[in-house]
Enzyme design. Structure first.
Site, PDB file in Angstrom:
ATOM      1  N   GLU A  29       4.061  10.247  -3.885  1.00 48.18           N
ATOM      2  CA  GLU A  29       4.563   9.912  -2.566  1.00 48.18           C
ATOM      3  C   GLU A  29       5.332   8.564  -2.438  1.00 48.18           C
ATOM      4  O   GLU A  29       4.866   7.806  -3.633  1.00 48.18           O
ATOM      5  CB  GLU A  29       3.331   9.886  -1.573  1.00 48.18           C
ATOM      6  CG  GLU A  29       2.418  10.996  -1.470  1.00 48.18           C
ATOM      7  CD  GLU A  29       1.472  10.816  -0.364  1.00 48.18           C
ATOM      8  OE1 GLU A  29       1.405   9.984   0.182  1.00 48.18           O
ATOM      9  OE2 GLU A  29       0.602  11.977  -0.295  1.00 48.18           O
ATOM     10  N   LYS A  31       5.511   4.662  -1.883  1.00 46.63           N
ATOM     11  CA  LYS A  31       4.671   3.779  -1.571  1.00 46.63           C
ATOM     12  C   LYS A  31       5.138   2.792  -0.509  1.00 46.63           C
ATOM     13  O   LYS A  31       6.189   1.885  -0.667  1.00 46.63           O
ATOM     14  CB  LYS A  31       4.013   3.080  -2.823  1.00 46.63           C
ATOM     15  CG  LYS A  31       2.999   2.143  -2.510  1.00 46.63           C
ATOM     16  CD  LYS A  31       2.442   1.560  -3.699  1.00 46.63           C
ATOM     17  CE  LYS A  31       1.070   0.795  -3.757  1.00 46.63           C
ATOM     18  NZ  LYS A  31       1.271  -0.445  -3.039  1.00 46.63           N
ATOM     19  N   ARG A  72      -2.185  -0.880   6.096  1.00 48.21           N
ATOM     20  CA  ARG A  72      -2.989   0.136   6.051  1.00 48.21           C
ATOM     21  C   ARG A  72      -3.626   0.549   7.393  1.00 48.21           C
ATOM     22  O   ARG A  72      -4.221  -0.301   7.694  1.00 48.21           O
ATOM     23  CB  ARG A  72      -4.136  -0.016   4.847  1.00 48.21           C
ATOM     24  CG  ARG A  72      -4.984   1.256   4.823  1.00 48.21           C
ATOM     25  CD  ARG A  72      -4.385   2.046   3.526  1.00 48.21           C
ATOM     26  NE  ARG A  72      -5.323   3.336   3.301  1.00 48.21           N
ATOM     27  CZ  ARG A  72      -6.061   3.391   2.080  1.00 48.21           C
ATOM     28  NH1 ARG A  72      -5.756   2.575   1.276  1.00 48.21           N
ATOM     29  NH2 ARG A  72      -6.508   4.435   1.832  1.00 48.21           N
ATOM     30  N   ARG A 106      -7.437  -2.009   6.216  1.00 48.95           N
ATOM     31  CA  ARG A 106      -7.786  -1.802   4.978  1.00 48.95           C
ATOM     32  C   ARG A 106      -9.215  -2.404   4.629  1.00 48.95           C
ATOM     33  O   ARG A 106     -10.220  -1.978   3.915  1.00 48.95           O
ATOM     34  CB  ARG A 106      -7.106  -1.972   3.941  1.00 48.95           C
ATOM     35  CG  ARG A 106      -7.394  -2.119   2.569  1.00 48.95           C
ATOM     36  CD  ARG A 106      -6.258  -2.900   1.698  1.00 48.95           C
ATOM     37  NE  ARG A 106      -6.804  -3.247   0.447  1.00 48.95           N
ATOM     38  CZ  ARG A 106      -6.343  -2.956  -0.581  1.00 48.95           C
ATOM     39  NH1 ARG A 106      -5.325  -2.182  -0.891  1.00 48.95           N
ATOM     40  NH2 ARG A 106      -6.965  -3.050  -1.976  1.00 48.95           N
ATOM     41  N   GLU A 164       0.181   4.176   6.435  1.00 49.79           N
ATOM     42  CA  GLU A 164       0.622   2.942   6.482  1.00 49.79           C
ATOM     43  C   GLU A 164       1.820   2.704   7.380  1.00 49.79           C
ATOM     44  O   GLU A 164       2.564   3.541   7.395  1.00 49.79           O
ATOM     45  CB  GLU A 164       1.167   2.766   4.823  1.00 49.79           C
ATOM     46  CG  GLU A 164       1.732   1.363   4.638  1.00 49.79           C
ATOM     47  CD  GLU A 164       0.506   0.464   3.714  1.00 49.79           C
ATOM     48  OE1 GLU A 164      -0.598   0.998   3.635  1.00 49.79           O
ATOM     49  OE2 GLU A 164       0.901  -0.664   3.565  1.00 49.79           O
ATOM     50  N   PHE A 190      -0.353   9.718   5.098  1.00 52.19           N
ATOM     51  CA  PHE A 190      -0.704  10.131   3.913  1.00 52.19           C
ATOM     52  C   PHE A 190      -1.879  10.958   3.772  1.00 52.19           C
ATOM     53  O   PHE A 190      -2.238  11.601   2.689  1.00 52.19           O
ATOM     54  CB  PHE A 190      -0.482   9.261   2.722  1.00 52.19           C
ATOM     55  CG  PHE A 190      -1.094   7.780   2.842  1.00 52.19           C
ATOM     56  CD1 PHE A 190      -2.459   7.938   2.533  1.00 52.19           C
ATOM     57  CD2 PHE A 190      -0.297   6.756   3.248  1.00 52.19           C
ATOM     58  CE1 PHE A 190      -3.123   6.710   2.667  1.00 52.19           C
ATOM     59  CE2 PHE A 190      -0.919   5.545   3.292  1.00 52.19           C
ATOM     60  CZ  PHE A 190      -2.438   5.423   2.819  1.00 52.19           C
ATOM     61  N   ARG A 194     -11.532   3.116  -6.324  1.00 49.38           N
ATOM     62  CA  ARG A 194     -10.391   3.214  -7.242  1.00 49.38           C
ATOM     63  C   ARG A 194     -10.737   4.288  -8.353  1.00 49.38           C
ATOM     64  O   ARG A 194     -11.440   4.230  -9.211  1.00 49.38           O
ATOM     65  CB  ARG A 194      -9.973   1.899  -8.072  1.00 49.38           C
ATOM     66  CG  ARG A 194      -9.029   1.036  -7.395  1.00 49.38           C
ATOM     67  CD  ARG A 194      -8.914  -0.215  -8.150  1.00 49.38           C
ATOM     68  NE  ARG A 194      -8.795  -1.271  -7.215  1.00 49.38           N
ATOM     69  CZ  ARG A 194      -7.635  -1.215  -6.323  1.00 49.38           C
ATOM     70  NH1 ARG A 194      -6.397  -0.572  -6.546  1.00 49.38           N
ATOM     71  NH2 ARG A 194      -7.546  -2.420  -5.660  1.00 49.38           N
TER      72      ARG A 194
HETATM   73  P1  AMP Z   1      -2.383  -1.690  -3.844  1.00 50.78           P
HETATM   74  O1  AMP Z   1      -2.501  -2.333  -2.391  1.00 50.78           O
HETATM   75  O2  AMP Z   1      -1.229  -2.042  -4.667  1.00 50.78           O
HETATM   76  O3  AMP Z   1      -3.577  -1.410  -4.592  1.00 50.78           O
HETATM   77  O4  AMP Z   1      -2.097  -0.070  -3.320  1.00 50.78           O
HETATM   78  C1  AMP Z   1      -2.592   0.542  -2.480  1.00 50.78           C
HETATM   79  C2  AMP Z   1      -2.104   0.496  -1.193  1.00 50.78           C
HETATM   80  O5  AMP Z   1      -0.813   1.220  -0.996  1.00 50.78           O
HETATM   81  C3  AMP Z   1      -3.076   1.400  -0.222  1.00 50.78           C
HETATM   82  O6  AMP Z   1      -4.104   0.695   0.302  1.00 50.78           O
HETATM   83  C4  AMP Z   1      -2.179   1.751   0.931  1.00 50.78           C
HETATM   84  O7  AMP Z   1      -2.196   0.630   1.959  1.00 50.78           O
HETATM   85  C5  AMP Z   1      -0.584   1.539   0.418  1.00 50.78           C
HETATM   86  N1  AMP Z   1       0.061   2.737   0.346  1.00 50.78           N
HETATM   87  C6  AMP Z   1       1.300   2.692   0.599  1.00 50.78           C
HETATM   88  N2  AMP Z   1       1.898   3.960   0.792  1.00 50.78           N
HETATM   89  C7  AMP Z   1       0.937   4.665   0.264  1.00 50.78           C
HETATM   90  C8  AMP Z   1       0.813   6.435   0.133  1.00 50.78           C
HETATM   91  N3  AMP Z   1       1.948   6.928   0.131  1.00 50.78           N
HETATM   92  N4  AMP Z   1      -0.282   6.884  -0.320  1.00 50.78           N
HETATM   93  C9  AMP Z   1      -1.511   5.917  -0.483  1.00 50.78           C
HETATM   94  N5  AMP Z   1      -1.594   4.508  -0.330  1.00 50.78           N
HETATM   95  C10 AMP Z   1      -0.340   4.100   0.131  1.00 50.78           C
END
Ligand code: AMP
Length: 590
Positions: free
Chosen positions: A250, A252, A257, A272, A302, A342, A417
């Site tokens: 998908e 990102k 969130r 989040r 998101e 998502f 995670r």
């Molecule tokens: P990170 O903050 O870098 O750990 O990335 C994870 C975060 O990406 C999640 O907490 C979501 O807020 C965001 N996110 C954005 N697009 C997506 C998606 N398609 N699926 C899951 N998470 C997503």
């Protein structure tokens, strides 16, 4: 149980240096308490009045607590202030003044935990005009009746300064020891916690109904689920290998969130960090009511600003402008949001948590087929690394952050995670492809020019989930603007502690230790091994113990502190270890 008894236990906890002993003492507290008292004990120990999503706060600044101490003891405000400055802790100041005070409590102990907690709740509930004085008086009335030790915790609690050093994981283990006779049931308790984000409720349930009720825990509307998080891997090949050959991929999106709960016309949105952010997004609330044609639902997505005119995603700096307390309506018109959905965790009365991704996705697309503000995230299913890479490039070209790959067969993994979600972000050759979110555990006083700010750098740590400890990985001395240095100094002063906090593992000593509370985003060139740090520490062939460290670490981002992440959401030691391995693999190839 009397509050004085709990205060004694807290004194014992504060002098303990090992997590295992902390679990034992905390379990003793639970065993000593009645089932009704478990919930307030959990909240008080966490330093909150209720779970964060309920948004119940004391609303008492430092100066107000100071006034309560003065009022309760008959000591002038100035003297309370002096004692506070001298001891550096309002609780210790209250205790010491109470010991000396003429109005020292003479009667025997009688304040129960329930009474104490209910009075504290009343302080939080007091609002409107004149509430400042009313709050001060309420807290003073508790302190006037309190022993010096009780007064100490009564002063610390409203200031979020209990600092017992216990994380949620420690409390969960203690519940398991107290009610199941050992630590084995911790995972079941954690699972229940992941589904409701309310540790007090989990405590009360096990105390009143036992482990079988914990095993039957289900998602509940308006109780946020702890969000699923993504692991990371550096290449399309590795991602597909981890997903057993086939992956959903998908886009990102880099925005807010949003976990959406809808029941009829009632909608709540959680961040989040599980804060209730509903007020901030009236446009999303309206869209959920209009576009989601089912009465009860929980969705994950998101939200980000999107320009219809240019058909472009707007950068995070734009989206973040929607985070505000005032002028919400105007900003909603100027910067409309789209919600890219998502995941789906509840549909009608059907709990979707254990359904495979592919099934959840089908339900989600069906549900949103008439949406315009709410849309399913863009997704492909692939078995080919090349296809995954092209999709990634397409995301980048569209101004997005990268992609999230998802295991088509995996259930929704709350609060963790796991490799069922893997993110891939834009990488720069020769540099670490991703930033790290690290927990501040200490800081240094600057030398030379820096000394005028009283700030010379940070000692930062990763989170080790297994040990529930913070392990140092880097001393960071660059990347700070003057404003950030001032901000950091001011913020960190408030959480500075004399001794190394129990959950911090370090072999070096900063000028000041700080209680693990704040997270910063750090960029570095490389992960190396070094004897100076404890992150992932192990013995090398030479017999020397080394941990992971960062080469050329620097702070990134406009505001120094990441308010959206808790210390337990920081980059984990395990992730750093994976990043280290991947970095080696990449450099071997080059
Ligand atoms: P990170 O903050 O870098 O750990 O990335 C994870 C975060 O990406 C999640 O907490 C979501 O807020 C965001 N996110 C954005 N697009 C997506 C998606 N398609 N699926 C899951 N998470 C997503």
């Amino acid at each position: 149980m009397l509050f004085s008894k709990l205060s004694e236990y807290y004194d014992r906890l504060s002098s303990i240096a090992s997590r295992l002993s902390m679990i034992e003492v905390m379990a003793e507290i639970f065993k000593d308490a009645s089932a009704n008292e478990v919930r307030p004990i959990v909240y008080i120990t966490q330093g909150v009045l209720s779970p964060s999503f309920e948004g119940i706060e004391f609303g008492m600044a430092e100066k107000m607590v100071q006034e309560s101490v003065a009022l309760a003891t008959g000591v002038p405000k100035e003297e309370v202030e002096r004692e506070y400055r001298k001891l550096g802790d309002m609780g210790l100041a209250a205790e010491s003044i109470k010991k000396r005070s003429r109005l020292k409590r003479m009667t025997s102990d009688r304040l129960t935990i329930m009474e104490f907690y209910n009075k504290m709740l009343k302080i939080a509930e007091t609002s409107g005009s004149g509430s400042k004085d009313a709050k001060i008086k309420l807290l003073a009335s508790v302190m006037a009746e309190a022993t010096p030790e009780e007064a100490k915790y009564a002063a610390k609690y409203p200031m979020d300064a209990l600092r017992l050093g216990l994380g949620d994981a420690t409390i969960l283990e203690a519940l398991s020891v107290a009610y199941c006779g050992g630590r084995e049931s911790k995972d079941k308790l954690e699972n229940a916690y992941n589904l409701c984000s309310d540790l007090g409720l989990v405590g009360e349930t096990i105390a009143k109904k036992g482990i079988s009720a914990i095993e039957k825990f289900k998602v509940t509307i308006f109780k946020p689920i702890r969000p699923a998080l993504a692991e990371r891997l550096p290449t399309a090949e590795q991602i597909l290998e981890k997903m057993h050959g086939e992956s959903a991929v998908e886009h990102k999106y880099d925005g807010f969130r949003c976990q959406i709960h809808k029941d009829g016309k009632k909608v709540k949105i959680f961040s989040r960090r599980l804060e209730n952010t509903t007020e901030m997004f009236p446009d999303i609330v309206e869209a959920v009511i209009n576009e989601v044609k089912v009465d009860r639902v929980i969705l994950d997505g998101e939200a980000l600003a999107y320009s219809e005119e240019t058909d472009e995603f707007l950068p995070f700096q734009k989206t973040i402008q929607r985070k505000r307390k005032h002028g919400i309506k105007e900003k909603a018109i100027a910067l409309p949001l789209h919600l890219f959905v998502f995941d789906i965790m509840l549909l009608g009365n059907k709990d979707m948590m254990d359904a495979p991704y592919i099934e959840r996705r089908k339900a989600l697309t069906e549900l949103l087929k008439h949406g315009s503000i709410l849309r399913p995230s863009t997704m492909i299913i692939t078995t080919k690394p090349k296809e995954l890479e092209e999709f990634f490039e397409d995301a980048i070209e569209n101004g997005l952050e990268g992609i999230v790959a998802k295991d088509p067969q995996a259930k929704y993994v709350a609060g963790a995670r796991k490799f069922s979600w893997i993110k891939l972000k834009r990488s720069y050759k020769g540099e670490l492809s991703d930033t790290l979110d690290l927990v501040i555990v200490g800081y240094y006083i600057g030398k030379g020019m820096r000394s005028e700010f009283g700030f010379g750098g940070l000692l930062c740590a990763t989170y080790n989930e297994k040990r529930d400890m913070f392990e140092t990985i880097s001393r960071i001395g660059s990347g700070f603007t003057e404003e950030q240095m001032v901000e950091l100094r001011k913020t960190l002063e408030k959480v500075a502690v004399k001794e190394k906090p129990v959950r911090v593992d370090a072999v070096i000593k900063p000028d000041f230790w700080v209680y693990p509370k704040y997270v910063v985003t750090i960029k570095a060139d490389e992960i190396t091994r070094s004897p100076t740090h404890t992150c992932g520490r192990s013995q090398e062939k030479s017999g020397i113990e080394t941990g992971f460290a960062l080469r050329f670490p620097r702070l990134v981002g406009e505001s120094a502190i990441r308010s959206d992440k808790s210390p337990e959401e920081a980059t984990t030691t395990k992730e750093v270890s994976e990043m280290y391995k991947n970095q080696k693999r990449v450099s071997l190839k080059e």
